[in-house]
Scaffold this motif. Structure first.
Motif, PDB file in Angstrom:
ATOM      1  N   ALA A   1       4.557  11.744  -0.228  1.00  0.00           N
ATOM      2  CA  ALA A   1       4.040  10.380  -0.162  1.00  0.00           C
ATOM      3  C   ALA A   1       4.996   9.491  -0.948  1.00  0.00           C
ATOM      4  O   ALA A   1       5.807   9.978  -1.745  1.00  0.00           O
ATOM      5  CB  ALA A   1       2.630  10.297  -0.735  1.00  0.00           C
ATOM      6  N   ALA A   2       4.900   8.175  -0.719  1.00  0.00           N
ATOM      7  CA  ALA A   2       5.861   7.237  -1.316  1.00  0.00           C
ATOM      8  C   ALA A   2       5.176   5.911  -1.598  1.00  0.00           C
ATOM      9  O   ALA A   2       4.202   5.548  -0.938  1.00  0.00           O
ATOM     10  CB  ALA A   2       7.046   7.026  -0.373  1.00  0.00           C
ATOM     11  N   MET A   3       5.703   5.202  -2.608  1.00  0.00           N
ATOM     12  CA  MET A   3       5.135   3.890  -2.921  1.00  0.00           C
ATOM     13  C   MET A   3       6.198   2.963  -3.481  1.00  0.00           C
ATOM     14  O   MET A   3       7.084   3.376  -4.221  1.00  0.00           O
ATOM     15  CB  MET A   3       3.979   4.007  -3.915  1.00  0.00           C
TER      16      MET A   3
ATOM     17  N   GLU B   1      -2.698   8.011   8.494  1.00  0.00           N
ATOM     18  CA  GLU B   1      -3.569   6.960   7.944  1.00  0.00           C
ATOM     19  C   GLU B   1      -2.819   5.669   7.637  1.00  0.00           C
ATOM     20  O   GLU B   1      -3.407   4.731   7.107  1.00  0.00           O
ATOM     21  CB  GLU B   1      -4.295   7.481   6.704  1.00  0.00           C
ATOM     22  N   ASP B   2      -1.529   5.630   7.926  1.00  0.00           N
ATOM     23  CA  ASP B   2      -0.755   4.412   7.698  1.00  0.00           C
ATOM     24  C   ASP B   2      -0.642   3.553   8.951  1.00  0.00           C
ATOM     25  O   ASP B   2       0.090   2.572   8.984  1.00  0.00           O
ATOM     26  CB  ASP B   2       0.633   4.773   7.176  1.00  0.00           C
TER      27      ASP B   2
ATOM     28  N   PRO C   1       0.817  -1.216   0.000  1.00  0.00           N
ATOM     29  CA  PRO C   1       0.000   0.000   0.000  1.00  0.00           C
ATOM     30  C   PRO C   1       0.858   1.279   0.000  1.00  0.00           C
ATOM     31  O   PRO C   1       1.951   1.302   0.569  1.00  0.00           O
ATOM     32  CB  PRO C   1      -0.813  -0.124   1.294  1.00  0.00           C
ATOM     33  N   ILE C   2       0.346   2.322  -0.659  1.00  0.00           N
ATOM     34  CA  ILE C   2       1.005   3.624  -0.727  1.00  0.00           C
ATOM     35  C   ILE C   2       1.128   4.201   0.685  1.00  0.00           C
ATOM     36  O   ILE C   2       0.220   4.069   1.493  1.00  0.00           O
ATOM     37  CB  ILE C   2       0.181   4.561  -1.640  1.00  0.00           C
TER      38      ILE C   2
END
Lengths: 122, 122
Positions: free
Chosen positions: A79-81, B116-117, A70-71
């Motif tokens: 943000a990171a993925m 949210e992580d 998940p991102i």
């Protein structure tokens, strides 16, 4: 600062537009003066014209991108993925980090992968 | 520049030392003037004393770290990994990006995760 949900949706849109071969959609995710470093360590693509040229070329190889996990968001405008890019029998393991302006557009993108992150099937 | 294998081994050593509760091992992976931003968006920990204090505290919660996907390198002195930290029923989804000096020590660490992580089991 864009919400975490907005930032994650933008990263997902990046994957979706790439997989759809939608160059306008892809380039539209970036600010006019964004900086793309893909891979990290290679010369950067500065501004929308260079970014468009980079992705026009990248889309030609028909890579399919899929998330490895998940991102991730952050506690600021980033943000990171982790994902994989598959081109025929070749898989490239990549982590992208994007930063954002207040409107939710990418101000920068950095793609982390090295020569040893290319995996040949079979 | 350290080799890609050296950089990936250092990221794995970070996870292993963390899971072993080995504070000296963990702090020994960083340069004396390294900067840790964990999470990205929070005030940074500058230099070995602050980094040691940060990890001494972090180890107290007994989190277990496990990779979500193979560690990625880069074409320069940087590497990145997607992993999860589990503390009891809580899982935090994280991506860490490290930069290196020529001796293979971390000069910086950035941990990408947002509010949210945090995932609560059950």
């Amino acid at each position: 600062m864009p919400s975490e949900a907005t930032m994650k949706a933008a990263l997902q849109a990046y994957l979706d537009n790439f997989n759809a071969g939608n160059l306008d959609g892809l380039v539209g995710l970036f600010t006019d003066d964004a900086v793309v470093e893909d891979p990290v360590g290679a010369p950067a693509h500065n501004g929308k014209d260079e970014i468009r040229a980079f992705y026009a070329d990248a889309l030609k190889n028909g890579a399919r991108l899929s998330l490895s996990a998940p991102i991730r968001g952050s506690h600021t405008n980033a943000a990171a993925m982790a994902f994989e890019a598959k081109v025929g029998p070749l898989t490239v393991r990549i982590i992208d980090v994007m930063t954002f302006n207040d409107a939710g557009k990418f101000t920068s993108m950095k793609a982390y992968f090295g020569p040893e992150d290319f995996i040949q099937a079979g």
